[in-house]
Design a protein around this motif. Structure first.
Motif, PDB file in Angstrom:
ATOM      1  N   THR A  51      -8.529  -1.223   0.043  1.00 23.12           N
ATOM      2  CA  THR A  51      -8.040  -0.313   0.927  1.00 23.12           C
ATOM      3  C   THR A  51      -8.368   1.216   0.475  1.00 23.12           C
ATOM      4  OG1 THR A  51      -5.889  -1.608   1.254  1.00 23.12           O
ATOM      5  CG2 THR A  51      -5.371   0.666   1.827  1.00 23.12           C
ATOM      6  N   VAL A  78       1.017   4.073  -2.875  1.00 22.86           N
ATOM      7  CA  VAL A  78       1.027   5.640  -2.646  1.00 22.86           C
ATOM      8  C   VAL A  78       2.168   6.262  -3.157  1.00 22.86           C
ATOM      9  CG1 VAL A  78       0.726   7.173  -0.729  1.00 22.86           C
ATOM     10  CG2 VAL A  78      -0.613   5.283  -0.631  1.00 22.86           C
ATOM     11  N   ALA A 136       0.828  -1.293   0.181  1.00 24.22           N
ATOM     12  CA  ALA A 136       0.036   0.093   0.091  1.00 24.22           C
ATOM     13  C   ALA A 136       0.955   1.428  -0.002  1.00 24.22           C
ATOM     14  CB  ALA A 136      -1.076   0.071   1.145  1.00 24.22           C
ATOM     15  N   ASN A 163      -8.329   7.678  -2.227  1.00 22.24           N
ATOM     16  CA  ASN A 163      -7.458   6.844  -2.824  1.00 22.24           C
ATOM     17  C   ASN A 163      -8.245   5.231  -2.585  1.00 22.24           C
ATOM     18  OD1 ASN A 163      -5.118   6.126  -4.427  1.00 22.24           O
ATOM     19  ND2 ASN A 163      -4.514   4.846  -2.459  1.00 22.24           N
ATOM     20  N   ARG A 208      -8.942   0.955  11.687  1.00 26.84           N
ATOM     21  CA  ARG A 208      -8.080   0.593  10.691  1.00 26.84           C
ATOM     22  C   ARG A 208      -8.657  -0.740   9.797  1.00 26.84           C
ATOM     23  NH1 ARG A 208      -4.273  -2.307   8.151  1.00 26.84           N
ATOM     24  NH2 ARG A 208      -2.974  -1.095   6.649  1.00 26.84           N
ATOM     25  N   ARG A 234      -6.809   9.033   7.162  1.00 24.70           N
ATOM     26  CA  ARG A 234      -6.879   7.819   7.536  1.00 24.70           C
ATOM     27  C   ARG A 234      -7.129   6.538   6.449  1.00 24.70           C
ATOM     28  NH1 ARG A 234      -6.316   5.345  12.341  1.00 24.70           N
ATOM     29  NH2 ARG A 234      -7.936   3.874  12.717  1.00 24.70           N
ATOM     30  N   GLU A 235      -6.159   5.493   6.695  1.00 24.07           N
ATOM     31  CA  GLU A 235      -6.088   4.245   5.892  1.00 24.07           C
ATOM     32  C   GLU A 235      -7.228   3.174   6.714  1.00 24.07           C
ATOM     33  OE1 GLU A 235      -2.769   2.298   3.650  1.00 24.07           O
ATOM     34  OE2 GLU A 235      -3.199   1.115   5.592  1.00 24.07           O
ATOM     35  N   VAL A 271      -8.070   5.339   1.531  1.00 22.31           N
ATOM     36  CA  VAL A 271      -7.504   6.270   2.362  1.00 22.31           C
ATOM     37  C   VAL A 271      -8.450   7.895   1.910  1.00 22.31           C
ATOM     38  CG1 VAL A 271      -5.332   7.687   2.697  1.00 22.31           C
ATOM     39  CG2 VAL A 271      -5.278   5.246   1.788  1.00 22.31           C
TER      40      VAL A 271
END
Length: 160
Positions: free
Chosen positions: A131, A9, A5, A57, A115, A137-138, A133
């Motif tokens: 996942t 990013v 991850a 994201n 999370r 916060r993810e 974001v």
């Protein structure tokens, strides 16, 4: 699982870093606003989020075919799609769809979420893991147990 991850990013930041256009030296200076009788008593508008600010994201992995797809949507509605780490497309969301996505992101309450959401540890056989974001916060979720508020964000995003 966190390392892929983070790599994703980093790739998104590198790809989007070249998406800006420098201002021209010939751009005329902005006019200085002046108050008139019709605007003197009004409250100034709330400034919009910077266009480069990330709205959300989303990465989708797994499934029978081993999918690895992502989308990064900026506050202005521009987006970059990735498939297996390579750029798959770019575009701009329609204003009404972007407004729906903004509302869905706000309604999901990312800053207050745990999370690992239902399905985040094990999306099940051939299930997708997501996942997301947003709001600093993810959050990880997946399979048939994706919470409805997060599923709405996923459905509205322009995943490839």
């Amino acid at each position: 699982m966190l390392a892929p991850a983070l790599v994703l990013v980093a790739v998104l930041v590198a790809v989007l870093g070249g998406c800006t256009t420098p201002a021209s030296d010939t751009t005329p200076p902005a006019a200085t606003p002046t108050a008139t009788a019709s605007t003197a008593g009004t409250t100034p508008a709330t400034p919009a989020a910077p266009a480069t600010e990330r709205l959300v994201n989303i990465t989708r992995t797994g499934g029978l075919a081993g999918v690895n797809e992502s989308v990064l949507v900026k506050a202005d509605g521009s987006y970059v799609q990735l498939k297996s780490g390579a750029t798959a497309g770019t575009g701009r969301m329609a204003p009404d769809r972007l407004a729906e996505l903004r509302a869905a992101v706000a309604a999901a309450g990312f800053p207050g979420l745990e999370r690992i959401q239902p399905g985040g540890k094990d999306p099940g056989p051939d299930g997708f893991r997501y996942t997301l974001v947003a709001g600093g916060r993810e959050v990880v979720t997946g399979g048939p147990d994706v919470p409805p508020a997060l599923m709405r964000v996923i459905e509205l995003a322009p995943l490839p």
